[in-house]
Every structure is written in structure tokens, then in C-alpha cells.
Enzyme design. Structure first.
Site, PDB file in Angstrom:
ATOM      1  N   ARG A 163       1.281  -1.345  -0.065  1.00 31.68           N
ATOM      2  CA  ARG A 163       0.062   0.099  -0.169  1.00 31.68           C
ATOM      3  C   ARG A 163       1.084   0.892  -0.108  1.00 31.68           C
ATOM      4  NH1 ARG A 163      -3.280  -3.006   3.853  1.00 31.68           N
ATOM      5  NH2 ARG A 163      -4.385  -4.145   3.367  1.00 31.68           N
ATOM      6  N   LYS A 199       1.870  11.120 -11.421  1.00 26.80           N
ATOM      7  CA  LYS A 199       1.519  10.792 -12.487  1.00 26.80           C
ATOM      8  C   LYS A 199       2.264   9.182 -12.382  1.00 26.80           C
ATOM      9  CE  LYS A 199      -1.925  13.490 -15.096  1.00 26.80           C
ATOM     10  NZ  LYS A 199      -2.101  14.332 -15.930  1.00 26.80           N
ATOM     11  N   GLU A 247       7.854  17.698 -25.355  1.00 27.30           N
ATOM     12  CA  GLU A 247       7.115  18.205 -24.506  1.00 27.30           C
ATOM     13  C   GLU A 247       7.652  19.269 -23.210  1.00 27.30           C
ATOM     14  OE1 GLU A 247       4.736  16.146 -23.391  1.00 27.30           O
ATOM     15  OE2 GLU A 247       4.915  14.070 -22.929  1.00 27.30           O
ATOM     16  N   LYS A 306       6.133  23.072 -14.714  1.00 30.45           N
ATOM     17  CA  LYS A 306       5.539  22.112 -14.517  1.00 30.45           C
ATOM     18  C   LYS A 306       5.326  21.536 -12.460  1.00 30.45           C
ATOM     19  CE  LYS A 306       4.600  16.926 -14.794  1.00 30.45           C
ATOM     20  NZ  LYS A 306       4.037  15.787 -15.700  1.00 30.45           N
ATOM     21  N   GLU A 348      -5.264  16.707 -11.323  1.00 34.16           N
ATOM     22  CA  GLU A 348      -5.722  17.218 -12.243  1.00 34.16           C
ATOM     23  C   GLU A 348      -7.926  17.040 -12.354  1.00 34.16           C
ATOM     24  OE1 GLU A 348      -3.844  15.882 -15.828  1.00 34.16           O
ATOM     25  OE2 GLU A 348      -5.942  15.673 -17.096  1.00 34.16           O
ATOM     26  N   ARG A 393      -4.075  20.840 -14.356  1.00 33.61           N
ATOM     27  CA  ARG A 393      -3.088  19.934 -14.526  1.00 33.61           C
ATOM     28  C   ARG A 393      -3.739  19.600 -16.366  1.00 33.61           C
ATOM     29  NH1 ARG A 393       0.045  15.562 -11.268  1.00 33.61           N
ATOM     30  NH2 ARG A 393       1.062  14.991 -12.967  1.00 33.61           N
ATOM     31  N   ASN A 449      -1.602  18.403 -20.856  1.00 29.89           N
ATOM     32  CA  ASN A 449      -1.704  17.005 -22.119  1.00 29.89           C
ATOM     33  C   ASN A 449      -1.988  17.850 -23.461  1.00 29.89           C
ATOM     34  OD1 ASN A 449      -2.263  14.406 -20.238  1.00 29.89           O
ATOM     35  ND2 ASN A 449      -3.628  15.830 -19.832  1.00 29.89           N
ATOM     36  N   HIS A 480      -1.734  15.555 -26.359  1.00 25.27           N
ATOM     37  CA  HIS A 480      -2.030  14.150 -26.334  1.00 25.27           C
ATOM     38  C   HIS A 480      -3.192  13.373 -26.256  1.00 25.27           C
ATOM     39  CE1 HIS A 480       1.428  16.037 -23.736  1.00 25.27           C
ATOM     40  NE2 HIS A 480       1.491  14.487 -23.034  1.00 25.27           N
ATOM     41  N   HIS A 486      -2.467  10.297 -28.096  1.00 25.53           N
ATOM     42  CA  HIS A 486      -2.179   8.763 -27.206  1.00 25.53           C
ATOM     43  C   HIS A 486      -2.788   7.967 -28.745  1.00 25.53           C
ATOM     44  CE1 HIS A 486      -1.978  10.115 -22.650  1.00 25.53           C
ATOM     45  NE2 HIS A 486      -0.990  10.123 -23.557  1.00 25.53           N
ATOM     46  N   HIS A 532       6.429   8.571 -27.847  1.00 28.33           N
ATOM     47  CA  HIS A 532       5.443   9.189 -26.735  1.00 28.33           C
ATOM     48  C   HIS A 532       5.573  10.393 -27.180  1.00 28.33           C
ATOM     49  CE1 HIS A 532       2.793  10.484 -23.684  1.00 28.33           C
ATOM     50  NE2 HIS A 532       3.760  11.513 -23.690  1.00 28.33           N
TER      51      HIS A 532
HETATM   52  P1  NAD Z   1      11.110   5.579 -22.750  1.00 27.65           P
HETATM   53  O1  NAD Z   1      11.059   5.128 -21.094  1.00 27.65           O
HETATM   54  O2  NAD Z   1      10.393   4.454 -23.469  1.00 27.65           O
HETATM   55  O3  NAD Z   1      12.537   5.764 -22.866  1.00 27.65           O
HETATM   56  C1  NAD Z   1      13.193   5.616 -23.960  1.00 27.65           C
HETATM   57  C2  NAD Z   1      14.675   5.503 -24.984  1.00 27.65           C
HETATM   58  O4  NAD Z   1      15.607   5.315 -24.051  1.00 27.65           O
HETATM   59  C3  NAD Z   1      14.103   2.903 -24.445  1.00 27.65           C
HETATM   60  O5  NAD Z   1      14.227   2.403 -24.845  1.00 27.65           O
HETATM   61  C4  NAD Z   1      15.194   3.286 -22.999  1.00 27.65           C
HETATM   62  O6  NAD Z   1      15.417   2.311 -22.429  1.00 27.65           O
HETATM   63  C5  NAD Z   1      16.018   4.407 -23.802  1.00 27.65           C
HETATM   64  N1  NAD Z   1      17.040   5.083 -22.573  1.00 27.65           N
HETATM   65  C6  NAD Z   1      16.523   5.248 -21.355  1.00 27.65           C
HETATM   66  N2  NAD Z   1      17.379   6.496 -21.208  1.00 27.65           N
HETATM   67  C7  NAD Z   1      18.880   6.429 -21.654  1.00 27.65           C
HETATM   68  C8  NAD Z   1      20.136   6.789 -22.081  1.00 27.65           C
HETATM   69  N3  NAD Z   1      20.523   7.392 -20.961  1.00 27.65           N
HETATM   70  N4  NAD Z   1      21.281   6.453 -22.763  1.00 27.65           N
HETATM   71  C9  NAD Z   1      20.158   5.892 -23.922  1.00 27.65           C
HETATM   72  N5  NAD Z   1      18.935   5.195 -23.539  1.00 27.65           N
HETATM   73  C10 NAD Z   1      18.417   5.320 -23.020  1.00 27.65           C
HETATM   74  O7  NAD Z   1      10.735   6.691 -23.379  1.00 27.65           O
HETATM   75  P2  NAD Z   1      10.588   8.317 -22.669  1.00 27.65           P
HETATM   76  O8  NAD Z   1      10.768   9.039 -23.694  1.00 27.65           O
HETATM   77  O9  NAD Z   1      11.498   8.285 -21.407  1.00 27.65           O
HETATM   78  O10 NAD Z   1       8.814   8.247 -21.949  1.00 27.65           O
HETATM   79  C11 NAD Z   1       7.885   7.923 -22.307  1.00 27.65           C
HETATM   80  C12 NAD Z   1       6.926   7.067 -21.628  1.00 27.65           C
HETATM   81  O11 NAD Z   1       5.943   8.164 -20.550  1.00 27.65           O
HETATM   82  C13 NAD Z   1       5.157   6.548 -22.235  1.00 27.65           C
HETATM   83  O12 NAD Z   1       4.766   5.606 -21.637  1.00 27.65           O
HETATM   84  C14 NAD Z   1       4.574   8.077 -21.500  1.00 27.65           C
HETATM   85  O13 NAD Z   1       3.183   7.391 -21.550  1.00 27.65           O
HETATM   86  C15 NAD Z   1       5.336   8.319 -20.059  1.00 27.65           C
HETATM   87  N6  NAD Z   1       4.997   9.341 -19.702  1.00 27.65           N
HETATM   88  C16 NAD Z   1       4.355   9.394 -18.429  1.00 27.65           C
HETATM   89  C17 NAD Z   1       3.849  10.784 -17.823  1.00 27.65           C
HETATM   90  C18 NAD Z   1       3.538  11.810 -16.489  1.00 27.65           C
HETATM   91  O14 NAD Z   1       3.434  12.482 -16.162  1.00 27.65           O
HETATM   92  N7  NAD Z   1       4.020  10.247 -15.560  1.00 27.65           N
HETATM   93  C19 NAD Z   1       4.820  12.283 -18.414  1.00 27.65           C
HETATM   94  C20 NAD Z   1       4.711  11.690 -19.810  1.00 27.65           C
HETATM   95  C21 NAD Z   1       5.793  11.092 -20.138  1.00 27.65           C
HETATM   96  N1  GLY Z   2       2.068  14.290 -17.968  1.00 28.51           N
HETATM   97  C1  GLY Z   2       0.869  15.113 -18.417  1.00 28.51           C
HETATM   98  C2  GLY Z   2       0.561  15.495 -16.441  1.00 28.51           C
HETATM   99  O1  GLY Z   2       1.448  15.321 -16.047  1.00 28.51           O
HETATM  100  O2  GLY Z   2       0.199  15.702 -15.942  1.00 28.51           O
END
Ligand code: NAD
Ligand code: GLY
Length: 366
Positions: free
Chosen positions: A126, A148, A190, A232, A242, A246, A250, A253, A257, A270
């Protein structure tokens, strides 16, 4: 390439859930950055098969004096693995190591690792503490900040998750040196987002520094990460869950998405989907009267210069509409879009399907 800038920090103000975001080079290997974490016997570093060989040993060594046991779990890499099966590997590791409710999780990687580790931390016993150590530009400017956490469902992106804040975010700019160019561009999407929705001065700054950012110029990257985290933090500080403001984060997005899930997770990154989605949302904003055609072209040109796609895949208008109705912002089947009501300001609202079809016809590949 060496990235060397003095560390700076941004505070995210959420009462008892407040935490610092540290931004600088070489942070993840410095044991002093972990001294303020809650006392615990064990730590689990969650990372993936790409990031582990690059940075896991450094992080593990930095944590060795702070925790009696430090375990490392390597998940399969990729958006396609942001699912129940992979999430379960984190619970398997925690339970097989006898982890207690003080165990600290470290998310070492991009947004996929960060979102899954955060969700695991929210759910294991939890709730256990966790730290974000984002290693992609996208994760440093967005996903590691704000709490998130989620996994995908085959029918919809980020559909299962929780709001759960980390104890600390460490944005180590040196890790960006190993990021593939396509991933760097995804992160720029972003960063660009924060301009049209919140800060036109920042948009102008990005326009004049986009080549430096693409070239990974350290001072430019440090400023972009810091300003993005400040914006942010300001938005999340006002609306953690949100209920209103907030949602502006998006922008792009809803279309994005749909591209990601419509093509199959991982086909477009993404950030690529968000970049193209912002072009589509800008066209919708123009049709709704918030911005003029010149501003749409200005934003599109910047997104293109960041190395991002600006023409959407041809999924078919009906499929787009079907996918967008599954979005978390939808209410009673009505799609709600984040659109610009003027440059530098965004709101959430519905739009007639006929208008959305026109935008799709204008923005999608033939
Ligand atoms: P990812 O986590 O898939 O990383 C991208 C690629 O880069 C992967 O292959 C990873 O292994 C590689 N990588 C990571 N760091 C590296 C480094 N320093 N050197 C070489 N390779 C490296 O993608 P991302 O773009 O980081 O994240 C996208 C995800 O984040 C999506 O799932 C999206 O929905 C999520 N997201 C979440 C929020 C939130 O608020 N929680 C906001 C935006 C995006
Ligand atoms: N990436 C959108 C949020 O964090 O609200």
C-alpha cells in the site's frame, strides 16, 4: 561529450508530499544526494536492459553505503512492455528479496521505467518510498515530476495507475549524452509544449535555442530542463490530481495517445506522437478561434525543427474518434481536447465531431 553545469534545484510544493528536483551533471553517482531519504535497510533499483549497462553500477555504488542491500531489476525495454506482466516482475523482485514497507524503489530510466516503478511503489504494501532518476530528456522535463504513475491497457494508454509522488527527482544531465537522437527529439516535444500552454517567453527562448538543444549544448539543455520543471511544478502545485488546471499539460496528448495506441505501442515514440498531436491540437485551436493560422505555422515549424513528425498517420477518422473517446479526459463519451484559447494559454473543451474530422483530414497522411 561531457556535460558540466553546476547543480540547481526546483521545489515541488505539495505540503507533506513536497520534494526537490535536482538538475545537474553527475548527480546519480554522488552518495550525498541520497542522505535525506528515509532510513531503510534495502533498496531496489528498477531499470531496463538498455539503461542498466550504462548507469546501474554507478547508482548501485552510490547507494551502497546508505542501504544494507541494493538489488537491481532489469525490465525488458520499451513502451510495449508497460503492462501488467512487466509490472508484476517488480512485485516478484520485491517479494523474493523479502522487501519490507520501508524499502526504497529507484526508477532508473525513461518514462516507461518511471511510470511503472512509481505505480509499483504506490501499490506494494500500500505504498513504499520511491525516487525518480530519469535518464531521458522526456522523463527529466515531464514524466518524473508530478506523481502520475501508470501502465497501459491494450485498449487505452496509461489507463491503470495512481497519483503517487516520489521523495526526490534527480535529473542527471550527463545521462543525456548516451540518448539516441530520436529520443532526444521526443523529449523536445514535451519541452516545446510548455511554451504555447503557459509561457510565451519560454517558447521564444526555445525557438532561438532549438539548434543548441538538438546539438545537446549543456547550458541550453540545463536551462530547458529547469524551466520545464519550474512550469510543471507550478501547475502540479496548484492541481495535483488534475481536477482542472493540470489538464493543460496534456496539450497534444489526446491526438497523440490515439496515434500511439492506434499504431501499436512503441511504433511512434510518445514524444513523437505528442509533437504531431500538438500540431493537430493547434489546428483545432485555430478552428475554435483561439489562435490564428500564423501561430499554427510557427508552432509546426518549431516541432519540425526539433526533428519531430508533423504529419499524422492515416488511421482513418472513425478510428481516431473511437480511440480518442477512450481518453481519460472524456466525459460520457464526449472527447475533451486541450486547446489554446490564446498563445500562452490553454483550456479543456469539447469540439464537434465534424470539426475534428476536418482537422484529421488536414493533418493526416493521404
Ligand atoms: P522510454 O522510457 O521508453 O525511454 C526511451 C528509450 O531510451 C528506451 O529505449 C530507454 O531504454 C532508452 N534510454 C533511457 N535512458 C537512456 C540513456 N540515458 N541513454 C540511452 N538510452 C536511454 O521513453 P520516454 O520517452 O522516456 O518516456 C515515455 C513514457 O513516459 C510513456 O510511456 C509516456 O506515457 C510516459 N509519460 C508519463 C508522464 C507522467 O506524467 N507520468 C508524462 C509524460 C510521459
Ligand atoms: N504529463 C502530464 C501530466 O503530468 O499531467
Amino acid at each position: 561529450m561531457r556535460l558540466s553545469v553546476p547543480p540547481e534545484h526546483v521545489e515541488i510544493q505539495l505540503g507533506e508530499r513536497s520534494y526537490p528536483i535536482w538538475i545537474g551533471s553527475g548527480l546519480l553517482g554522488d552518495p550525498s544526494n541520497y542522505l535525506a531519504l528515509p532510513a531503510a535497510a534495502t533498496a531496489l533499483i528498477v531499470t531496463n536492459t538498455t539503461v542498466a549497462p550504462l548507469y546501474a553500477a554507478t547508482l548501485r555504488a552510490a547507494l551502497a553505503g546508505r542501504f544494507r542491500e541494493v538489488h537491481v531489476l532489469e525490465l525488458p525495454d520499451g513502451e510495449a512492455h508497460k503492462d501488467w506482466q512487466t509490472l508484476n516482475l517488480i512485485f516478484d523482485a520485491l517479494l523474493s528479496h523479502g522487501s519490507d514497507r520501508k524499502t526504497v524503489l529507484f526508477a532508473l530510466g525513461g518514462g516507461v521505467v518511471g511510470d511503472m516503478t512509481g505505480f509499483a511503489a504506490a501499490s506494494y504494501m500500500r505504498g513504499v518510498p520511491f525516487v525518480q532518476v530519469p535518464t531521458t530528456l522526456l522523463a527529466q522535463v515531464d514524466s518524473s515530476v508530478g506523481g502520475k504513475t501508470a501502465i497501459n491497457h491494450p485498449l487505452g494508454k496509461n489507463m491503470i495507475g495512481a497519483f503517487y509522488q516520489p521523495q526526490l527527482v534527480l535529473c542527471d544531465l550527463a545521462t543525456l549524452a548516451t540518448l539516441p537522437p530520436r529520443e532526444l527529439s521526443a523529449g523536445l516535444a514535451e519541452i516545446i509544449k510548455y511554451g504555447p500552454i503557459y509561457d510565451m517567453d519560454f517558447l521564444a527562448w526555445i525557438e532561438s535555442h532549438i539548434d543548441a538543444l538538438v546539438a545537446r549544448e549543456p547550458v541550453a539543455l540545463a536551462h530547458a530542463v529547469k524551466r520545464s520543471c519550474e512550469i510543471k511544478a507550478a501547475v502540479v502545485g496548484q492541481d495535483e490530481r488534475e481536477t482542472g488546471l493540470r489538464a493543460i499539460l496534456n496539450f497534444g496528448h489526446t491526438f497523440g495517445h490515439a496515434i500511439e495506441s492506434g499504431l501499436g505501442y512503441g511504433e511512434w515514440l510518445h514524444g513523437e506522437a505528442v509533437g504531431c498531436g500538438m500540431v493537430m491540437a493547434a489546428h483545432l485551436s485555430e478552428r475554435l478561434g483561439g489562435i490564428d493560422a500564423a501561430f499554427v505555422q510557427r508552432l509546426t515549424a518549431l516541432i519540425r525543427r526539433a526533428g519531430l513528425p508533423v504529419v499524422a498517420p492515416a488511421l482513418g477518422a472513425e478510428r481516431y474518434l473511437e480511440l480518442m473517446r477512450i481518453d481519460k479526459k472524456s466525459e460520457a463519451g464526449e472527447i475533451r481536447f486541450v486547446v489554446l484559447d490564446k498563445p500562452g494559454s490553454a483550456i479543456m473543451r469539447g469540439a464537434p465531431d465534424a470539426m475534428v474530422r476536418e482537422v484529421l483530414a488536414q493533418c493526416c497522411a493521404a
